[in-house]
Write a protein that holds these residues in place. Structure first.
Motif, PDB file in Angstrom:
ATOM      1  N   LEU A  51       0.840  -1.446  -0.079  1.00 46.70           N
ATOM      2  CA  LEU A  51      -0.232  -0.041   0.150  1.00 46.70           C
ATOM      3  C   LEU A  51       1.164   1.230   0.193  1.00 46.70           C
ATOM      4  CD1 LEU A  51      -3.108  -0.640   2.606  1.00 46.70           C
ATOM      5  CD2 LEU A  51      -2.439  -1.320  -0.028  1.00 46.70           C
ATOM      6  N   PHE A  52       2.370   0.793   0.402  1.00 48.57           N
ATOM      7  CA  PHE A  52       2.994   1.985   0.170  1.00 48.57           C
ATOM      8  C   PHE A  52       3.258   3.777  -1.057  1.00 48.57           C
ATOM      9  CE2 PHE A  52       5.551  -1.463   0.566  1.00 48.57           C
ATOM     10  CZ  PHE A  52       6.331  -1.200  -0.348  1.00 48.57           C
ATOM     11  N   PHE A  53       2.425   2.429  -2.426  1.00 48.60           N
ATOM     12  CA  PHE A  53       3.046   3.139  -3.643  1.00 48.60           C
ATOM     13  C   PHE A  53       2.172   3.613  -3.366  1.00 48.60           C
ATOM     14  CE2 PHE A  53       6.024  -0.592  -3.972  1.00 48.60           C
ATOM     15  CZ  PHE A  53       6.866  -0.398  -3.787  1.00 48.60           C
ATOM     16  N   GLU A  54       1.924   5.138  -3.196  1.00 47.26           N
ATOM     17  CA  GLU A  54       1.065   6.200  -4.246  1.00 47.26           C
ATOM     18  C   GLU A  54       0.699   6.170  -5.012  1.00 47.26           C
ATOM     19  OE1 GLU A  54       1.939  10.044  -2.419  1.00 47.26           O
ATOM     20  OE2 GLU A  54       2.735   9.474  -0.948  1.00 47.26           O
ATOM     21  N   ASP A  55       1.312   5.859  -5.955  1.00 49.33           N
ATOM     22  CA  ASP A  55       0.641   5.999  -7.526  1.00 49.33           C
ATOM     23  C   ASP A  55       0.185   4.618  -7.910  1.00 49.33           C
ATOM     24  OD1 ASP A  55       2.801   8.379  -8.024  1.00 49.33           O
ATOM     25  OD2 ASP A  55       4.389   7.544  -8.749  1.00 49.33           O
ATOM     26  N   SER A  56       0.219   3.553  -7.013  1.00 49.13           N
ATOM     27  CA  SER A  56      -0.694   2.740  -7.587  1.00 49.13           C
ATOM     28  C   SER A  56      -1.831   1.896  -6.927  1.00 49.13           C
ATOM     29  CB  SER A  56       0.886   1.759  -7.892  1.00 49.13           C
ATOM     30  OG  SER A  56       1.252   0.828  -6.835  1.00 49.13           O
ATOM     31  N   ARG A  57      -1.203   3.053  -5.906  1.00 50.27           N
ATOM     32  CA  ARG A  57      -3.023   2.887  -5.515  1.00 50.27           C
ATOM     33  C   ARG A  57      -4.149   2.466  -5.829  1.00 50.27           C
ATOM     34  NH1 ARG A  57      -1.414   6.995  -1.356  1.00 50.27           N
ATOM     35  NH2 ARG A  57       0.339   5.725   0.280  1.00 50.27           N
ATOM     36  N   VAL A  58      -4.318   3.374  -6.502  1.00 47.97           N
ATOM     37  CA  VAL A  58      -5.704   3.270  -8.311  1.00 47.97           C
ATOM     38  C   VAL A  58      -5.828   2.544  -8.883  1.00 47.97           C
ATOM     39  CG1 VAL A  58      -7.039   4.403  -9.148  1.00 47.97           C
ATOM     40  CG2 VAL A  58      -5.948   5.768  -7.071  1.00 47.97           C
ATOM     41  N   ALA A  59      -4.499   1.609  -8.872  1.00 48.76           N
ATOM     42  CA  ALA A  59      -4.136   0.538 -10.118  1.00 48.76           C
ATOM     43  C   ALA A  59      -4.639  -0.587  -9.250  1.00 48.76           C
ATOM     44  CB  ALA A  59      -3.260   0.749 -10.988  1.00 48.76           C
ATOM     45  N   LEU A  60      -4.403  -0.833  -7.929  1.00 49.49           N
ATOM     46  CA  LEU A  60      -4.134  -1.537  -6.812  1.00 49.49           C
ATOM     47  C   LEU A  60      -5.806  -1.827  -6.894  1.00 49.49           C
ATOM     48  CD1 LEU A  60      -3.491  -4.432  -5.402  1.00 49.49           C
ATOM     49  CD2 LEU A  60      -3.157  -2.746  -3.135  1.00 49.49           C
ATOM     50  N   VAL A  61      -6.662  -1.206  -6.625  1.00 49.46           N
ATOM     51  CA  VAL A  61      -7.533  -1.095  -5.913  1.00 49.46           C
ATOM     52  C   VAL A  61      -8.761  -1.093  -7.783  1.00 49.46           C
ATOM     53  CG1 VAL A  61     -10.428   0.296  -5.586  1.00 49.46           C
ATOM     54  CG2 VAL A  61      -7.467   0.949  -4.449  1.00 49.46           C
ATOM     55  N   ASP A  62      -8.703  -0.897  -8.685  1.00 58.85           N
ATOM     56  CA  ASP A  62      -8.783  -1.224  -9.736  1.00 58.85           C
ATOM     57  C   ASP A  62      -8.554  -3.061 -10.159  1.00 58.85           C
ATOM     58  OD1 ASP A  62      -9.775   1.566 -10.142  1.00 58.85           O
ATOM     59  OD2 ASP A  62      -8.330   1.654 -11.507  1.00 58.85           O
ATOM     60  N   SER A  63      -7.635  -3.565 -10.096  1.00 59.71           N
ATOM     61  CA  SER A  63      -7.136  -4.900 -10.340  1.00 59.71           C
ATOM     62  C   SER A  63      -7.414  -5.853  -9.420  1.00 59.71           C
ATOM     63  CB  SER A  63      -6.064  -5.200  -9.644  1.00 59.71           C
ATOM     64  OG  SER A  63      -5.152  -3.933 -10.868  1.00 59.71           O
ATOM     65  N   ILE A  64      -8.114  -5.434  -7.726  1.00 63.78           N
ATOM     66  CA  ILE A  64      -8.970  -5.768  -6.495  1.00 63.78           C
ATOM     67  C   ILE A  64     -10.434  -6.374  -6.895  1.00 63.78           C
ATOM     68  CG2 ILE A  64     -10.045  -6.219  -4.620  1.00 63.78           C
ATOM     69  CD1 ILE A  64      -7.494  -5.447  -3.682  1.00 63.78           C
ATOM     70  N   CYS A  65     -11.112  -5.560  -7.415  1.00 62.48           N
ATOM     71  CA  CYS A  65     -11.927  -4.679  -7.962  1.00 62.48           C
ATOM     72  C   CYS A  65     -12.443  -5.419  -9.303  1.00 62.48           C
ATOM     73  CB  CYS A  65     -12.577  -3.241  -8.050  1.00 62.48           C
ATOM     74  SG  CYS A  65     -13.851  -2.889  -7.312  1.00 62.48           S
ATOM     75  N   TYR A  66     -11.737  -5.205 -10.439  1.00 57.48           N
ATOM     76  CA  TYR A  66     -11.817  -6.491 -11.500  1.00 57.48           C
ATOM     77  C   TYR A  66     -11.764  -7.773 -11.113  1.00 57.48           C
ATOM     78  CZ  TYR A  66     -10.551  -8.183 -15.869  1.00 57.48           C
ATOM     79  OH  TYR A  66     -10.020  -8.502 -17.600  1.00 57.48           O
ATOM     80  N   PHE A  67     -10.370  -8.525 -10.236  1.00 59.20           N
ATOM     81  CA  PHE A  67     -10.533  -9.631 -10.208  1.00 59.20           C
ATOM     82  C   PHE A  67     -10.969 -10.823  -9.396  1.00 59.20           C
ATOM     83  CE2 PHE A  67      -6.239  -8.440 -12.209  1.00 59.20           C
ATOM     84  CZ  PHE A  67      -6.396  -9.629 -13.433  1.00 59.20           C
ATOM     85  N   LEU A  68     -11.766  -9.858  -8.541  1.00 61.65           N
ATOM     86  CA  LEU A  68     -12.413 -10.148  -7.041  1.00 61.65           C
ATOM     87  C   LEU A  68     -14.112 -10.729  -7.572  1.00 61.65           C
ATOM     88  CD1 LEU A  68     -11.888 -10.929  -4.269  1.00 61.65           C
ATOM     89  CD2 LEU A  68     -12.949  -9.395  -3.625  1.00 61.65           C
ATOM     90  N   SER A  69     -13.999 -11.929  -7.487  1.00 55.33           N
ATOM     91  CA  SER A  69     -15.784 -12.466  -7.279  1.00 55.33           C
ATOM     92  C   SER A  69     -16.528 -11.701  -6.714  1.00 55.33           C
ATOM     93  CB  SER A  69     -15.736 -14.093  -7.548  1.00 55.33           C
ATOM     94  OG  SER A  69     -15.439 -14.814  -6.599  1.00 55.33           O
ATOM     95  N   THR A  70     -17.927 -12.028  -7.188  1.00 55.34           N
ATOM     96  CA  THR A  70     -19.132 -10.966  -6.087  1.00 55.34           C
ATOM     97  C   THR A  70     -18.652 -11.760  -4.596  1.00 55.34           C
ATOM     98  OG1 THR A  70     -20.377 -12.337  -7.211  1.00 55.34           O
ATOM     99  CG2 THR A  70     -19.767 -10.148  -8.213  1.00 55.34           C
ATOM    100  N   ASN A  71     -18.228 -12.601  -4.499  1.00 59.51           N
ATOM    101  CA  ASN A  71     -19.187 -13.498  -3.550  1.00 59.51           C
ATOM    102  C   ASN A  71     -17.129 -13.679  -3.102  1.00 59.51           C
ATOM    103  OD1 ASN A  71     -18.272 -15.775  -5.398  1.00 59.51           O
ATOM    104  ND2 ASN A  71     -19.639 -16.759  -4.069  1.00 59.51           N
ATOM    105  N   GLY A  72     -15.834 -13.092  -3.231  1.00 55.80           N
ATOM    106  CA  GLY A  72     -14.751 -13.708  -3.212  1.00 55.80           C
ATOM    107  C   GLY A  72     -14.596 -12.387  -1.606  1.00 55.80           C
ATOM    108  N   THR A  73     -13.364 -12.586  -1.329  1.00 62.47           N
ATOM    109  CA  THR A  73     -12.744 -12.112   0.028  1.00 62.47           C
ATOM    110  C   THR A  73     -11.301 -11.852  -0.779  1.00 62.47           C
ATOM    111  OG1 THR A  73     -13.934 -12.554   1.691  1.00 62.47           O
ATOM    112  CG2 THR A  73     -12.012 -11.739   2.139  1.00 62.47           C
ATOM    113  N   ALA A  74     -10.761 -10.959  -1.050  1.00 66.28           N
ATOM    114  CA  ALA A  74      -9.798 -10.037  -0.759  1.00 66.28           C
ATOM    115  C   ALA A  74      -8.814  -9.772   0.253  1.00 66.28           C
ATOM    116  CB  ALA A  74      -9.133  -8.463  -2.026  1.00 66.28           C
ATOM    117  N   LEU A  75      -7.509 -10.395   1.118  1.00 63.41           N
ATOM    118  CA  LEU A  75      -7.569  -9.877   1.879  1.00 63.41           C
ATOM    119  C   LEU A  75      -5.801  -8.828   1.795  1.00 63.41           C
ATOM    120  CD1 LEU A  75      -7.304 -13.546   3.391  1.00 63.41           C
ATOM    121  CD2 LEU A  75      -9.188 -11.616   4.259  1.00 63.41           C
TER     122      LEU A  75
END
Length: 160
Positions: free
Chosen positions: A43-67
């Motif tokens: 989480l410490f890379f400021e430039d890539s936080r939005v991209a990480l959130v977008d990736s989690i949204c994209y890959f996570l199933s509707t009933n899935g969990t990201a840890l």
């Protein structure tokens, strides 16, 4: 062997060096396929936080969990959580998630070289929000309190 172990897993497993900014182009067939996503100390890379959130949204199933496990590091975690909420994700924040880790943390607090902000990992459980259930729960162990965030409002429940 390692290969034999993974051949016994009865679920879809996919590994790749993933560039968060290109995740959708890199893996167009993987949209919402994953029930579990695990991220550590990212989480410490400021430039890539939005991209990480977008990736989690994209890959996570509707009933899935990201840890996601990481220290707070100043405002890094809070900024990440706000970006998750803006994207329609639920975030559950756990400071106490394992007895042994918590006990070690308590011992380390007496050391002058230990800084909770950069050394103690917080666990985030992230899932897709239901339209009627967009919230963030924060569990604190001592004193035990429950904080509930709904969009921009903040409610404190001292009874918890």
């Amino acid at each position: 062997t390692f290969r034999d172990f993974f051949s016994q897993i009865l679920c879809y497993l996919f590994t790749i060096v993933l560039r968060w900014e290109n995740s959708m182009k890199q893996c167009p067939e993987e949209r919402q396929k994953y029930k579990f996503i695990v991220c550590a100390d990212c989480l410490f890379f400021e430039d890539s936080r939005v991209a990480l959130v977008d990736s989690i949204c994209y890959f996570l199933s509707t009933n899935g969990t990201a840890l996601v496990i990481a220290p707070k590091r100043g405002k890094s975690m809070n900024v990440f959580i706000k970006k998750c909420i803006a994207k329609g994700l639920n975030c559950q924040i756990l400071t106490y998630y394992n007895k042994e880790i918590w006990e070690r943390h308590q011992k380390c607090l007496t050391s002058s070289s230990y800084n909770e902000d950069i050394h103690y990992p917080i666990l985030l459980k992230i899932s897709h929000a239901k339209k009627w259930k967009l919230y963030v729960l924060i569990y604190k162990c001592t004193p035990c309190k429950l904080y509930l965030y709904k969009k921009r409002s903040f409610i404190r429940y001292p009874g918890f």
